[in-house]
Enzyme design. Structure first.
Site, PDB file in Angstrom:
ATOM      1  N   LYS B 102       6.347  -9.480  -6.855  1.00  0.00           N
ATOM      2  CA  LYS B 102       6.995  -9.035  -5.618  1.00  0.00           C
ATOM      3  C   LYS B 102       7.533 -10.249  -4.880  1.00  0.00           C
ATOM      4  O   LYS B 102       6.769 -11.116  -4.456  1.00  0.00           O
ATOM      5  CB  LYS B 102       6.017  -8.271  -4.719  1.00  0.00           C
ATOM      6  CG  LYS B 102       6.611  -7.987  -3.338  1.00  0.00           C
ATOM      7  CD  LYS B 102       5.669  -7.242  -2.418  1.00  0.00           C
ATOM      8  CE  LYS B 102       6.151  -7.368  -0.976  1.00  0.00           C
ATOM      9  NZ  LYS B 102       5.298  -6.619  -0.033  1.00  0.00           N
ATOM     10  N   GLY B 163       3.716  -4.380   9.059  1.00  0.00           N
ATOM     11  CA  GLY B 163       2.553  -4.257   9.933  1.00  0.00           C
ATOM     12  C   GLY B 163       2.794  -3.506  11.225  1.00  0.00           C
ATOM     13  O   GLY B 163       1.902  -3.390  12.060  1.00  0.00           O
ATOM     14  N   GLY B 190       6.202  -0.795   7.046  1.00  0.00           N
ATOM     15  CA  GLY B 190       6.521   0.039   8.196  1.00  0.00           C
ATOM     16  C   GLY B 190       5.808   1.377   8.241  1.00  0.00           C
ATOM     17  O   GLY B 190       5.724   2.006   9.296  1.00  0.00           O
ATOM     18  N   THR B 212      -1.119  -2.337   5.528  1.00  0.00           N
ATOM     19  CA  THR B 212      -1.758  -2.209   6.841  1.00  0.00           C
ATOM     20  C   THR B 212      -2.080  -0.764   7.204  1.00  0.00           C
ATOM     21  O   THR B 212      -3.123  -0.499   7.817  1.00  0.00           O
ATOM     22  CB  THR B 212      -0.855  -2.833   7.925  1.00  0.00           C
ATOM     23  OG1 THR B 212      -0.446  -4.125   7.488  1.00  0.00           O
ATOM     24  CG2 THR B 212      -1.593  -2.975   9.245  1.00  0.00           C
TER      25      THR B 212
END
Lengths: 67, 263
Positions: B102, B163, B190, B212
């Site tokens: 990534k 986050g 998001g 998150t």
């Protein structure tokens, strides 16, 4: 004496040592790490042959949690 | 649902939920949440080994072994193409030649918004070196297409800032991206709660990557389960072809004849 930067910290050695010996001293022998020397990857298979030189910059990394 | 696998770089995955491994309170919670999510692809970060850390501490790779998961090393925290490329070369060495990565190159530490100029440069280098690059980027359809043309194997636009938990702020741009690229489009960043993940999938995104939203929930394991269901539900809703929206309907769901009290 040689001076080497390891993960941004200066370390001093009385005599040149191999990457493998360094990792043993750092208790990283046999651990899953990757190592970059002066911007170039050092493959695991070369740890015993590669000797540290004065002024070397090493980065030793591990996997940690991240997103 | 059978035969609806996510294909990335020729490899097939049952789960369309990809999860990160950061921000958990300990390894036990990390492991439990990731198992509950059903994710097969999990992101990890590459960091300097701590000089003087407890050598007997278990490592993340012992908790989440590469034999069980497809590990996706990231370049989180990198602000230049050069740092990102170096980080992923180290990751490939660390993971015995593993090439699926990534890429993310950030632009500023407050917003964590991607720097697409550096991202494009890093992607070129990495693809040339044989990496299979899943790339985090803005939701700009033109940049997304350029990243595909460079050879990235998945385009991963933000839905809102990393986050933030703000959800899908610009579904129209996600649609523009999906119309323009052939490789999987995976919403990365998001998502705040299960409905956000479902909306992404209903839009036709091929997967969702989050960290998150699960790790910062009060009960991360329960949220991981919710996300698993949301991604599956959203995917099935997308495939089923939803009814069109209209302001009102002249056709009620119950029969219009046979009502009592009529002449």
């Amino acid at each position: 004496m040689i001076s080497v930067s390891i993960n941004g910290e200066a370390r001093h050695f009385d005599m040149p040592i191999s990457v493998a010996t360094l990792l043993e001293q750092m208790q990283l022998g046999g651990k899953r790490i990757a190592l970059e020397r002066n911007g170039e990857i050092v493959p695991r298979g070369q740890f015993t042959q590669q000797m540290l030189s004065d002024g070397d910059k090493l980065e030793i990394v591990v996997a940690v949690g991240g997103g | 649902m059978s035969n609806d696998n996510l294909i990335i770089a020729g490899k097939s995955y049952n789960s369309r939920l990809l999860v990160g491994t950061g921000k958990y309170k300990d390894f036990a919670e990390t492991k439990a949440a990731i198992e509950a999510s059903g994710a097969e692809i999990i992101t990890i970060a590459i960091r300097r080994s701590n000089i003087g850390q407890n050598p007997n501490e278990p490592s993340l790779l012992e908790i989440l072994p590469p034999s069980k998961y497809t590990l996706l090393p990231n370049t989180a925290g990198c602000y230049s193409a050069d740092d990102a490329v170096r980080t992923l070369r180290l990751a490939r060495e660390l993971l015995d030649g593993h090439s699926l990565v990534k890429l993310e190159v950030l632009g500023d530490p407050q917003s964590l918004y991607p720097n697409v100029v550096e991202t494009l440069a890093a992607a070129k280098t990495l693809v040339a070196e044989g990496f299979q690059v899943m790339v985090y980027t803005s939701d700009d359809p033109i940049i997304a297409k350029q990243l595909e043309d460079i050879g990235c194997v998945a385009i991963m636009p933000l839905a809102s800032l990393i986050g933030s938990g703000m959800g899908i702020l610009n579904p129209w741009n996600l649609q523009l991206i999906m119309e323009r690229v052939q490789v999987p489009v995976i919403v990365d960043a998001g998502v705040g709660t299960a409905s956000d993940a479902a909306i992404a999938m209903e839009l036709g995104c091929h997967g969702v990557l989050m960290n998150t939203a699960i790790a910062a929930a009060k009960n991360p394991v329960l949220m991981a389960q919710a996300m698993k269901k949301a991604v599956e539900a959203g995917r099935e809703a997308f495939l089923s072809g939803r009814m069109p929206k209209k302001l009102y309907s002249a056709t009620p769901s119950s029969p219009t004849n046979g009502l009592i009290g009529k002449p």
